[in-house]
Design a protein around this motif. Sequence first.
Motif, PDB file in Angstrom:
ATOM      1  N   ILE A 103       6.186   7.509   6.063  1.00  0.00           N
ATOM      2  CA  ILE A 103       5.417   8.443   5.592  1.00  0.00           C
ATOM      3  C   ILE A 103       3.943   7.958   5.790  1.00  0.00           C
ATOM      4  CG2 ILE A 103       4.153   9.613   3.335  1.00  0.00           C
ATOM      5  CD1 ILE A 103       7.082  10.525   3.921  1.00  0.00           C
ATOM      6  N   TRP A 104       3.044   8.702   6.418  1.00  0.00           N
ATOM      7  CA  TRP A 104       1.596   8.314   6.596  1.00  0.00           C
ATOM      8  C   TRP A 104       1.144   7.744   5.394  1.00  0.00           C
ATOM      9  CZ3 TRP A 104      -3.408  11.209   6.815  1.00  0.00           C
ATOM     10  CH2 TRP A 104      -4.295  10.417   7.682  1.00  0.00           C
ATOM     11  N   THR A 105       0.248   6.541   5.268  1.00  0.00           N
ATOM     12  CA  THR A 105      -0.144   5.982   4.254  1.00  0.00           C
ATOM     13  C   THR A 105      -1.797   5.614   4.139  1.00  0.00           C
ATOM     14  OG1 THR A 105       0.525   3.924   4.748  1.00  0.00           O
ATOM     15  CG2 THR A 105       1.883   5.056   3.408  1.00  0.00           C
ATOM     16  N   PHE A 106      -2.121   5.827   5.356  1.00  0.00           N
ATOM     17  CA  PHE A 106      -3.456   5.672   5.510  1.00  0.00           C
ATOM     18  C   PHE A 106      -4.431   6.121   4.617  1.00  0.00           C
ATOM     19  CE2 PHE A 106      -7.962   6.450   7.189  1.00  0.00           C
ATOM     20  CZ  PHE A 106      -8.319   5.323   7.870  1.00  0.00           C
ATOM     21  N   HIS A 107      -4.545   7.378   4.262  1.00  0.00           N
ATOM     22  CA  HIS A 107      -5.433   8.049   3.268  1.00  0.00           C
ATOM     23  C   HIS A 107      -5.188   7.586   1.808  1.00  0.00           C
ATOM     24  CE1 HIS A 107      -1.688  10.322   3.439  1.00  0.00           C
ATOM     25  NE2 HIS A 107      -1.885  10.812   2.353  1.00  0.00           N
TER      26      HIS A 107
END
Length: 154
Positions: free
Chosen positions: A108-112
């Motif tokens: 899962i994308w976590t940057f934000h």
Amino acid sequence: MMISQLFNVANLFVLPFWALMILLPNWKITRQIMSSYLPFVLLAGAYLYLFISSITPENAQALSNPQLADIARFFTDETAAATGWIHFLVMDLFVGRWIYWEGQKTGIWTFHSLALCLFAGPMGLLSHILTYWIAKTFFPKFQQNETMMVEEKA
């Protein structure tokens, strides 16, 4: 070390960990560094030192049965405020680390979420929970493929 110096050092201390998780999440060195509990031990040690320094009999009594006015008075003291701030630093970084590892594990994308967690821990946590739910609900195949790829990397 003076309280203001410890406060400044603690603020700077956490930044490289956040930078690694946000900017270089898949780097082998980031994974190695973030697998360590040492940053939390050091920050918790600073917290413990400040906590012990800020507790007086009056403060202890007020904190044992917290009322908003008593807590507000407690944090007017510079040592108590630094103690509270380092508490935030430790806990936000710990939650950020959890988000980071969840992203590594699930794809899962976590940057934000990590960027939000750096500035407002609970908002970053909520962001990650919502991102995970959206990905799981609307893109279940993506998550399965990403999880397999992450497992293959390990």
